[in-house]
Design an enzyme around this catalytic site. Structure first.
Site, PDB file in Angstrom:
ATOM      1  N   GLN A  68       4.366  11.520  35.991  1.00  0.00           N
ATOM      2  CA  GLN A  68       4.604  10.796  34.738  1.00  0.00           C
ATOM      3  C   GLN A  68       6.062  10.380  34.686  1.00  0.00           C
ATOM      4  O   GLN A  68       6.938  11.150  35.101  1.00  0.00           O
ATOM      5  CB  GLN A  68       4.300  11.698  33.539  1.00  0.00           C
ATOM      6  CG  GLN A  68       4.398  10.935  32.228  1.00  0.00           C
ATOM      7  CD  GLN A  68       4.468  11.835  31.010  1.00  0.00           C
ATOM      8  OE1 GLN A  68       5.404  12.620  30.863  1.00  0.00           O
ATOM      9  NE2 GLN A  68       3.483  11.734  30.154  1.00  0.00           N
ATOM     10  N   CYS A  98       7.046  11.245  24.069  1.00  0.00           N
ATOM     11  CA  CYS A  98       8.034  12.330  23.952  1.00  0.00           C
ATOM     12  C   CYS A  98       8.738  12.220  22.595  1.00  0.00           C
ATOM     13  O   CYS A  98       9.262  11.161  22.248  1.00  0.00           O
ATOM     14  CB  CYS A  98       9.053  12.258  25.092  1.00  0.00           C
ATOM     15  SG  CYS A  98      10.311  13.537  24.934  1.00  0.00           S
ATOM     16  N   LYS A 137       0.391   7.632  28.089  1.00  0.00           N
ATOM     17  CA  LYS A 137       0.175   8.780  27.189  1.00  0.00           C
ATOM     18  C   LYS A 137       0.994   8.494  25.940  1.00  0.00           C
ATOM     19  O   LYS A 137       2.218   8.333  26.027  1.00  0.00           O
ATOM     20  CB  LYS A 137       0.629  10.072  27.865  1.00  0.00           C
ATOM     21  CG  LYS A 137       0.454  11.320  27.015  1.00  0.00           C
ATOM     22  CD  LYS A 137       0.578  12.568  27.882  1.00  0.00           C
ATOM     23  CE  LYS A 137       0.430  13.848  27.091  1.00  0.00           C
ATOM     24  NZ  LYS A 137       1.665  14.216  26.380  1.00  0.00           N
ATOM     25  N   HIS A 166      -2.323  11.516  21.849  1.00  0.00           N
ATOM     26  CA  HIS A 166      -2.001  12.788  21.180  1.00  0.00           C
ATOM     27  C   HIS A 166      -1.749  12.421  19.718  1.00  0.00           C
ATOM     28  O   HIS A 166      -0.679  11.897  19.386  1.00  0.00           O
ATOM     29  CB  HIS A 166      -0.751  13.405  21.842  1.00  0.00           C
ATOM     30  CG  HIS A 166      -0.254  14.628  21.140  1.00  0.00           C
ATOM     31  ND1 HIS A 166       1.028  15.100  21.265  1.00  0.00           N
ATOM     32  CD2 HIS A 166      -0.871  15.492  20.299  1.00  0.00           C
ATOM     33  CE1 HIS A 166       1.177  16.191  20.524  1.00  0.00           C
ATOM     34  NE2 HIS A 166       0.048  16.443  19.937  1.00  0.00           N
ATOM     35  N   GLY A 222      -2.749  21.145  27.166  1.00  0.00           N
ATOM     36  CA  GLY A 222      -1.424  21.633  27.534  1.00  0.00           C
ATOM     37  C   GLY A 222      -1.270  23.104  27.210  1.00  0.00           C
ATOM     38  O   GLY A 222      -1.583  23.986  28.024  1.00  0.00           O
ATOM     39  N   ARG A 223      -0.835  23.382  25.973  1.00  0.00           N
ATOM     40  CA  ARG A 223      -0.538  24.768  25.605  1.00  0.00           C
ATOM     41  C   ARG A 223      -1.756  25.677  25.705  1.00  0.00           C
ATOM     42  O   ARG A 223      -1.618  26.875  25.967  1.00  0.00           O
ATOM     43  CB  ARG A 223       0.067  24.789  24.194  1.00  0.00           C
ATOM     44  CG  ARG A 223       1.448  24.145  24.162  1.00  0.00           C
ATOM     45  CD  ARG A 223       1.904  23.843  22.755  1.00  0.00           C
ATOM     46  NE  ARG A 223       1.044  22.842  22.120  1.00  0.00           N
ATOM     47  CZ  ARG A 223       1.191  22.410  20.886  1.00  0.00           C
ATOM     48  NH1 ARG A 223       2.162  22.898  20.143  1.00  0.00           N
ATOM     49  NH2 ARG A 223       0.373  21.499  20.378  1.00  0.00           N
TER      50      ARG A 223
HETATM   51  C1  FMN Z   1       7.167  22.673  26.279  1.00  0.00           C
HETATM   52  C2  FMN Z   1       6.493  21.330  26.255  1.00  0.00           C
HETATM   53  C3  FMN Z   1       6.845  20.373  27.199  1.00  0.00           C
HETATM   54  C4  FMN Z   1       6.222  19.105  27.200  1.00  0.00           C
HETATM   55  N1  FMN Z   1       6.550  18.175  28.160  1.00  0.00           N
HETATM   56  C5  FMN Z   1       5.911  16.967  28.168  1.00  0.00           C
HETATM   57  C6  FMN Z   1       6.178  15.974  29.173  1.00  0.00           C
HETATM   58  O1  FMN Z   1       6.985  16.150  30.090  1.00  0.00           O
HETATM   59  N2  FMN Z   1       5.499  14.794  29.095  1.00  0.00           N
HETATM   60  C7  FMN Z   1       4.570  14.548  28.107  1.00  0.00           C
HETATM   61  O2  FMN Z   1       3.952  13.482  28.072  1.00  0.00           O
HETATM   62  N3  FMN Z   1       4.294  15.470  27.168  1.00  0.00           N
HETATM   63  C8  FMN Z   1       4.925  16.655  27.185  1.00  0.00           C
HETATM   64  N4  FMN Z   1       4.594  17.588  26.251  1.00  0.00           N
HETATM   65  C9  FMN Z   1       3.476  17.306  25.340  1.00  0.00           C
HETATM   66  C10 FMN Z   1       2.158  17.816  25.936  1.00  0.00           C
HETATM   67  O3  FMN Z   1       1.841  17.146  27.134  1.00  0.00           O
HETATM   68  C11 FMN Z   1       1.005  17.617  24.935  1.00  0.00           C
HETATM   69  O4  FMN Z   1       0.920  16.251  24.623  1.00  0.00           O
HETATM   70  C12 FMN Z   1       1.214  18.404  23.647  1.00  0.00           C
HETATM   71  O5  FMN Z   1       1.667  19.714  23.906  1.00  0.00           O
HETATM   72  C13 FMN Z   1      -0.087  18.460  22.850  1.00  0.00           C
HETATM   73  O6  FMN Z   1      -1.119  18.994  23.641  1.00  0.00           O
HETATM   74  P1  FMN Z   1      -1.527  20.565  23.585  1.00  0.00           P
HETATM   75  O7  FMN Z   1      -1.733  20.889  22.132  1.00  0.00           O
HETATM   76  O8  FMN Z   1      -2.771  20.645  24.407  1.00  0.00           O
HETATM   77  O9  FMN Z   1      -0.373  21.338  24.152  1.00  0.00           O
HETATM   78  C14 FMN Z   1       5.231  18.818  26.220  1.00  0.00           C
HETATM   79  C15 FMN Z   1       4.894  19.793  25.273  1.00  0.00           C
HETATM   80  C16 FMN Z   1       5.506  21.028  25.279  1.00  0.00           C
HETATM   81  C17 FMN Z   1       5.088  22.046  24.249  1.00  0.00           C
END
Ligand code: FMN
Length: 311
Positions: A68, A98, A137, A166, A222-223
């Site tokens: 990405q 972001c 994204k 998202h 993600g999380r």
């Molecule tokens: C610690 C952290 C780092 C993240 N880094 C990125 C990233 O590099 N690129 C991105 O598109 N989203 C990033 N995100 C967002 C996640 O990809 C995701 O969109 C967001 O956490 C919601 O999904 P989830 O609830 O399944 O975690 C990050 C989120 C967190 C918490």
């Protein structure tokens, strides 16, 4: 669609879903359909070396990985795409979500959502790069849930494999709650395949999304994968794993990640700063006392002792 059949992707998470995690996750649980790298960025006028090493790592040999990129103008976009092409990558995900002010204020990440001129140029580049596949994204907006409407035509005209949504405005970062009405509106207006992302923490959450949005291309987690690394395997098997199974596998996962960093990083402090944050997501599984012991560990010896007390 049942959750057995849908595409399940691991989200990009800076500091977590780098090659060692992806590799160990794929080998312990079976690979997810895809893993997205944390965003690659421009640093000192060139693609950051560390990011490029992640994309070209040997550890990528057991899973499907999509890099990405984050960019604020077409020059950054071109530099990053050029480097990825040279590294042999043929698929790229574009970060338009972001939420961090240092990035957004400079026009990167969610900042791109308000830059129509840049989006038009990106659409042209995507058209020209015929041997590459792109995805986006995005969030619905920076501060309002209808900002995407201003750019949906440009996004629809782009040659994209899919759009991951998202549904949280960037102002919320990762707090508050997702807005399913905003997601439904975007799902209906986007002419691309759509991937849902946000707050999927259990098989039930995934099933609810799959049932509510027939025709979805897949989900991105993600999380939920950090907190329950077996979640995707559990979805595929259609059953909740026992606590013993979960703990046994997550110890294998984290032993693998630890092993990697203890041979590639120098000194206890560096290794600990890399691996301790993973455990913060696992407190619910390993208990408060152990999580605290890990958090407070000031040496590898203390860390290993804390981890050995799990299970
Ligand atoms: C610690 C952290 C780092 C993240 N880094 C990125 C990233 O590099 N690129 C991105 O598109 N989203 C990033 N995100 C967002 C996640 O990809 C995701 O969109 C967001 O956490 C919601 O999904 P989830 O609830 O399944 O975690 C990050 C989120 C967190 C918490």
């Amino acid at each position: 669609m049942s959750t057995h059949e849908m595409n399940v992707y691991v989200a990009p998470l800076q500091g977590f879903t780098e090659a060692p995690f992806r590799h160990c996750h794929a080998s312990v649980y079976g690979a997810a359909d895809r893993y997205y790298t944390p965003f690659l960025r421009i640093e000192h006028g060139e693609p950051r070396h560390r990011d490029m090493r992640d994309v070209t790592s040997q550890l990528n040999d057991n899973h499907d990985v999509v890099p990405q990129i984050i960019f604020r103008d077409i020059d950054e976009f071109d530099l990053l795409i050029g480097a990825l092409k040279e590294a042999g990558c043929r698929r790229v995900d574009l970060n338009m979500g972001c939420p961090f002010p240092p990035q957004v204020n400079k026009g990167r990440g969610a900042g791109v959502l308000r830059n129509k001129a840049l989006l038009e140029k990106v659409a042209e580049r995507i058209d020209a790069e015929r041997d590459m596949t792109f995805s986006v994204k995005m969030r619905p907006g920076i501060s309002a849930y209808d900002e995407w409407r201003d750019i949906v035509d440009i996004i629809n005209a782009m040659r994209l494999e899919h759009v991951t949504v998202h549904p949280r405005v960037a102002a919320l970062r990762y707090g508050g709650s997702v807005d399913m009405d905003a997601f439904a509106a975007m799902f209906s207006q986007l002419q691309h395949r759509v991937v849902y992302n946000g707050d999927i923490m259990s098989r039930d959450d995934a099933a609810r999304i799959a049932d509510s949005f027939p025709g979805l291309d897949g989900i991105m987690i993600g999380r939920g994968v950090l907190a329950c690394p077996s979640l995707i395997a559990e979805m595929r098997e259609g059953r909740d794993w026992s606590s013993e199974e979960r703990v046994d596998h997550l110890l294998q996962l984290h032993a693998g990640i630890f092993q990697h960093y203890s041979t590639t990083l120098c000194g206890d402090a560096q290794v600990l700063s890399k691996i301790k944050p993973f455990w913060e997501y696992l407190e619910w599984e390993i208990g408060h006392k152990t999580a605290k012991m890990i958090k407070k560990a000031t040496s590898i010896e203390k860390y290993e002792k804390a981890v050995a007390s799990i299970g």
